[in-house]
Write a protein that holds these residues in place. Structure first.
Motif, PDB file in Angstrom:
ATOM      1  N   GLU A 123      -8.787 -54.920 118.426  1.00 54.42           N
ATOM      2  CA  GLU A 123      -8.842 -54.634 116.996  1.00 54.42           C
ATOM      3  C   GLU A 123     -10.097 -53.809 116.730  1.00 54.42           C
ATOM      4  O   GLU A 123     -11.203 -54.239 117.106  1.00 54.42           O
ATOM      5  N   CYS A 124      -9.929 -52.654 116.090  1.00 50.16           N
ATOM      6  CA  CYS A 124     -11.078 -51.756 115.878  1.00 50.16           C
ATOM      7  C   CYS A 124     -10.783 -50.849 114.682  1.00 50.16           C
ATOM      8  O   CYS A 124      -9.677 -50.304 114.592  1.00 50.16           O
ATOM      9  N   PRO A 125     -11.745 -50.683 113.764  1.00 51.16           N
ATOM     10  CA  PRO A 125     -11.478 -49.845 112.586  1.00 51.16           C
ATOM     11  C   PRO A 125     -11.151 -48.394 112.961  1.00 51.16           C
ATOM     12  O   PRO A 125     -11.697 -47.852 113.931  1.00 51.16           O
ATOM     13  N   GLN A 126     -10.303 -47.793 112.120  1.00 47.03           N
ATOM     14  CA  GLN A 126      -9.839 -46.427 112.399  1.00 47.03           C
ATOM     15  C   GLN A 126     -11.003 -45.433 112.497  1.00 47.03           C
ATOM     16  O   GLN A 126     -10.992 -44.550 113.364  1.00 47.03           O
ATOM     17  N   GLU A 127     -12.007 -45.562 111.618  1.00 52.46           N
ATOM     18  CA  GLU A 127     -13.118 -44.592 111.625  1.00 52.46           C
ATOM     19  C   GLU A 127     -13.865 -44.657 112.960  1.00 52.46           C
ATOM     20  O   GLU A 127     -14.263 -43.626 113.513  1.00 52.46           O
ATOM     21  N   VAL A 128     -14.042 -45.879 113.467  1.00 52.07           N
ATOM     22  CA  VAL A 128     -14.761 -46.042 114.748  1.00 52.07           C
ATOM     23  C   VAL A 128     -13.938 -45.413 115.873  1.00 52.07           C
ATOM     24  O   VAL A 128     -14.454 -44.659 116.718  1.00 52.07           O
ATOM     25  N   CYS A 129     -12.646 -45.707 115.875  1.00 55.69           N
ATOM     26  CA  CYS A 129     -11.763 -45.182 116.933  1.00 55.69           C
ATOM     27  C   CYS A 129     -11.717 -43.659 116.892  1.00 55.69           C
ATOM     28  O   CYS A 129     -11.787 -42.990 117.936  1.00 55.69           O
ATOM     29  N   THR A 130     -11.593 -43.122 115.676  1.00 49.71           N
ATOM     30  CA  THR A 130     -11.504 -41.663 115.536  1.00 49.71           C
ATOM     31  C   THR A 130     -12.786 -41.014 116.050  1.00 49.71           C
ATOM     32  O   THR A 130     -12.732 -40.040 116.821  1.00 49.71           O
ATOM     33  N   SER A 131     -13.918 -41.580 115.659  1.00 49.39           N
ATOM     34  CA  SER A 131     -15.179 -40.987 116.095  1.00 49.39           C
ATOM     35  C   SER A 131     -15.312 -41.058 117.621  1.00 49.39           C
ATOM     36  O   SER A 131     -15.764 -40.109 118.268  1.00 49.39           O
ATOM     37  N   ARG A 132     -14.878 -42.157 118.221  1.00 48.66           N
ATOM     38  CA  ARG A 132     -14.947 -42.262 119.700  1.00 48.66           C
ATOM     39  C   ARG A 132     -14.079 -41.184 120.359  1.00 48.66           C
ATOM     40  O   ARG A 132     -14.490 -40.554 121.341  1.00 48.66           O
ATOM     41  N   CYS A 133     -12.864 -41.001 119.831  1.00 50.98           N
ATOM     42  CA  CYS A 133     -11.959 -40.018 120.466  1.00 50.98           C
ATOM     43  C   CYS A 133     -12.483 -38.601 120.283  1.00 50.98           C
ATOM     44  O   CYS A 133     -12.361 -37.769 121.202  1.00 50.98           O
ATOM     45  N   LEU A 134     -13.068 -38.327 119.101  1.00 50.02           N
ATOM     46  CA  LEU A 134     -13.614 -36.977 118.885  1.00 50.02           C
ATOM     47  C   LEU A 134     -14.798 -36.732 119.814  1.00 50.02           C
ATOM     48  O   LEU A 134     -14.933 -35.652 120.394  1.00 50.02           O
ATOM     49  N   GLN A 135     -15.612 -37.759 120.002  1.00 54.01           N
ATOM     50  CA  GLN A 135     -16.738 -37.621 120.952  1.00 54.01           C
ATOM     51  C   GLN A 135     -16.221 -37.420 122.372  1.00 54.01           C
ATOM     52  O   GLN A 135     -16.754 -36.635 123.140  1.00 54.01           O
ATOM     53  N   ARG A 136     -15.148 -38.166 122.699  1.00 47.71           N
ATOM     54  CA  ARG A 136     -14.562 -38.022 124.034  1.00 47.71           C
ATOM     55  C   ARG A 136     -14.067 -36.588 124.222  1.00 47.71           C
ATOM     56  O   ARG A 136     -14.254 -35.985 125.282  1.00 47.71           O
ATOM     57  N   ASN A 142      -8.299 -34.370 118.976  1.00 50.89           N
ATOM     58  CA  ASN A 142      -8.718 -33.466 117.898  1.00 50.89           C
ATOM     59  C   ASN A 142      -8.266 -34.092 116.574  1.00 50.89           C
ATOM     60  O   ASN A 142      -7.373 -34.946 116.570  1.00 50.89           O
ATOM     61  N   PRO A 143      -8.897 -33.704 115.459  1.00 54.76           N
ATOM     62  CA  PRO A 143      -8.621 -34.388 114.187  1.00 54.76           C
ATOM     63  C   PRO A 143      -7.142 -34.393 113.798  1.00 54.76           C
ATOM     64  O   PRO A 143      -6.631 -35.406 113.322  1.00 54.76           O
ATOM     65  N   GLU A 144      -6.438 -33.274 114.026  1.00 53.14           N
ATOM     66  CA  GLU A 144      -5.028 -33.196 113.588  1.00 53.14           C
ATOM     67  C   GLU A 144      -4.163 -34.185 114.375  1.00 53.14           C
ATOM     68  O   GLU A 144      -3.400 -34.964 113.801  1.00 53.14           O
ATOM     69  N   SER A 145      -4.279 -34.159 115.707  1.00 53.76           N
ATOM     70  CA  SER A 145      -3.471 -35.076 116.534  1.00 53.76           C
ATOM     71  C   SER A 145      -3.863 -36.525 116.269  1.00 53.76           C
ATOM     72  O   SER A 145      -3.011 -37.410 116.210  1.00 53.76           O
ATOM     73  N   LEU A 146      -5.167 -36.743 116.094  1.00 56.26           N
ATOM     74  CA  LEU A 146      -5.614 -38.133 115.876  1.00 56.26           C
ATOM     75  C   LEU A 146      -5.037 -38.723 114.604  1.00 56.26           C
ATOM     76  O   LEU A 146      -4.604 -39.885 114.590  1.00 56.26           O
TER      77      LEU A 146
END
Ligand SMILES: Nc1ncnc2c1ncn2[C@@H]1O[C@H](COP(=O)(O)OP(=O)(O)OP(=O)(O)O)[C@@H](O)[C@H]1O
Ligand SMILES: Nc1ccn([C@H]2C[C@H](O)[C@@H](COP(=O)(O)O)O2)c(=O)n1
Ligand SMILES: [Mg+2]
Length: 220
Positions: free
Chosen positions: A146-159, A170-174
């Motif tokens: 369980e993890c908030p969307q903002e945290v997950c999105t930021s991790r994937c963008l950093q990745r 990328n933001p669109e796919s995410l």
């Protein structure tokens, strides 16, 4: 592996020992591979925690996403374009493809306990798995991060920025992956929750702290 029975101590032991051995042998020969499904939002840390689980508990880790990316990259694959279309659109590849990749990888590994990461992701995944694999494996539980969307999105963008090479970091796919996660994957988590099979871990913490709770989930 077949474990021989421990030596007997009572007078009637020879018969009991024989029966015990036959039962244990039969159980071993008929026992099914154990499966833990690992679910959670994109970037919730499924892959990161699976690596730790492999080291500590000896499971084989199979990521449905990794297997699909490998198939997409296989020269001449008839599914390459279809898989890439789903990955960038954040939608889910038909189960026949994913399930067959998973089953092949399970057989190739020769192992008897598996972490299946990122699967089942929707009703089609669940139905296809149940009909093709339901009788061949034993589902142990579902590990849910369980993890908030903002945290997950930021991790994937950093990745992505760090050079993951993933066409969906990328933001669109995410944004699309999250729509799929909420509309299609969460109902699967709820399905397993109703069967009391879900073990939930809060994933918005440093990896080692998350892993402490993962270990608890494995010792429940
Ligand atoms: N607990 C954590 N705290 C901070 N960063 C993390 C944590 N867990 C993983 N990460 C980082 O976040 C990114 C996503 O992690 P990971 O690949 O494990 O997630 P995932 O759930 O498998 O994602 P996906 O569904 O996109 O495959 C990686 O760059 C990873 O290093
Ligand atoms: N069961 C699955 C798992 C993954 N995919 C596709 C679509 C996902 O967005 C992508 C990446 O998966 P991840 O590595 O984030 O777990 O792979 C799918 O279609 N079906
Ligand atoms: Mg992953």
């Amino acid at each position: 592996m077949i474990t021989p029975p421990t030596p007997a101590s009572s007078a009637s032991a020879p018969l009991k020992l024989g029966q015990q051995f036959v039962r244990r042998l039969a159980a071993t020969m008929t026992s099914k591979p154990g499966v833990v499904f690992v679910l959670g939002a994109p970037g919730s840390g499924k892959g990161t925690q699976c690596e730790k689980i492999v080291d500590k508990f000896g499971f084989v880790h199979l990521s449905a996403g990794d297997l699909l990316r490998e198939e997409r990259n296989t020269p001449g694959s008839q599914y390459g374009a279809l898989i890439e279309g789903h990955i960038t659109a954040g939608t889910i590849v038909p189960v026949e493809i994913t399930c067959s990749l998973l089953e092949k990888a399970m057989l190739k590994s020769g192992a008897d306990k598996f972490l299946i990461d990122g699967f089942p992701r929707n009703q089609n995944n669940l139905d296809g798995w149940n009909s093709a694999m339901g009788d061949k494996v034993k589902l142990l539980f579902v590990l849910f991060f369980e993890c908030p969307q903002e945290v997950c999105t930021s991790r994937c963008l950093q990745r992505g920025a760090a050079g993951s090479g993933r066409s969906d970091d990328n933001p669109e796919s995410l944004a699309k992956r999250f729509v799929t996660y909420i509309n299609a994957t969460m109902p699967i988590v709820e399905h397993y929750r109703a069967l009391d099979l879900v073990r939930t871990v809060t994933a918005d913490r440093p990896p080692d702290e998350v892993f402490v709770d993962v270990c608890k989930a494995f010792s429940e």
